[in-house]
Write a protein that holds these residues in place. Structure first.
Motif, short mmCIF file in Angstrom:
data_model
loop_
_atom_site.label_atom_id
_atom_site.label_comp_id
_atom_site.label_asym_id
_atom_site.label_seq_id
_atom_site.Cartn_x
_atom_site.Cartn_y
_atom_site.Cartn_z
N TRP A 58 -11.18 -3.13 0.66
CA TRP A 58 -10.74 -1.91 1.34
C TRP A 58 -11.53 -1.80 2.65
N ALA A 99 -13.80 3.92 -5.74
CA ALA A 99 -12.72 2.94 -5.84
C ALA A 99 -12.82 2.23 -7.17
N GLN A 137 0.85 -1.19 0.00
CA GLN A 137 0.00 0.00 0.00
C GLN A 137 0.88 1.24 0.00
N TYR A 195 -6.58 3.34 6.35
CA TYR A 195 -7.26 2.65 5.25
C TYR A 195 -6.44 1.41 4.92
N LEU A 224 -8.31 3.78 -4.14
CA LEU A 224 -9.42 4.32 -3.36
C LEU A 224 -9.24 5.84 -3.29
N CYS A 277 -5.97 -2.29 2.97
CA CYS A 277 -6.29 -3.11 1.82
C CYS A 277 -5.99 -4.56 2.18
N CYS A 321 -3.25 0.26 -3.81
CA CYS A 321 -3.05 -1.07 -3.23
C CYS A 321 -2.65 -2.06 -4.33
#
Lengths: 111, 114
Positions: free
Chosen positions: B34, B67, B6, B90, B77, B92, B23
């Motif tokens: 996500w 996304a 990420q 956030y 995203l 992934c 990601c």
């Protein structure tokens, strides 16, 4: 909403077994119990999962009660690196089912 | 085996600005998720992809979040415009589609909206 209940925090002495309880009284017959942990500043990490039989792997053991309404994750010899938030999750055993996290149990391993 | 990647790891923006997170899942993992994790809470699903199609976006605030996973591999995203309450990590995650598979998580992107 999460379908599990866990204590918010626990302490464990280094080298001793850490026993983390989880209640999941509304679990359905085709749902599994999963455990993940999240070390500070990292993403969650899979630990173990089970349906009704006890399970053991290189990280931990999972004990599920006969009625499946509760379970216990056991770290047999806790180390300082096991300090983390531990999440108990009830989930269908499908690779396409997302995880529904609660607040988990913050385990502190003390030297 | 390389894990879920990420970027960026950290981002600070002012409210009403836009931001994007990237990601790269584990090679061969068809399912990508996500999650949003607010401080003190567990991660909450925002959106799930199977290859390049959306499986579940019911919890995605579509007025500001979007996304995509155009080629079924990498995903982006975006938040536009950001609000103070979007401050979170956030995450992934990815797994092999079908059957049982553990979800593998990336390290996350920590967003602070001022």
């Amino acid at each position: 909403d999460a379908k599990t209940t866990q204590p918010p925090s626990m302490d464990c002495a280094e080298g001793r077994a850490a026993n983390l309880p989880c209640n999941h009284s509304t679990i359905s017959g085709n749902e599994y119990v999963y455990w993940y942990r999240q070390i500070h500043s990292q993403g969650p990490q899979y630990i173990i999962h089970g349906l009704k039989n006890n399970e053991t792997n290189e990280m931990a053991s999972l004990i599920i009660t006969e009625d499946r309404k509760s379970s216990t994750l056991i770290l047999p010899h806790a180390t300082l690196r096991d300090t983390a938030v531990y999440y108990c999750i009830v989930r269908l055993n499908s690779g396409n089912t997302p995880l529904v996290f609660g607040k988990g149990t913050r385990l502190s391993v003390i030297a | 085996e390389a894990g879920v990647a990420q970027s960026p790891r950290y981002k600070i923006i002012e409210k009403r600005q836009s931001v994007a997170f990237w990601c790269n899942p584990i090679s061969g993992h068809a399912t990508l998720y996500w999650y949003q994790q607010i401080l003190g809470q567990g991660p909450k699903l925002l959106i799930q992809f199977q290859n390049n199609g959306v499986v579940d976006d019911s919890q995605l605030p579509k007025d500001r979040f979007s996304a995509e996973r155009l080629k079924g591999v990498d995903s982006t995203l975006k938040i536009q415009p950001a609000k103070l309450e979007d401050s979170a990590v956030y995450l992934c995650a990815s797994n092999i589609a079908g059957g049982w598979s553990a979800q593998y998580f990336g390290p996350g992107t920590r967003l602070l909206v001022l």
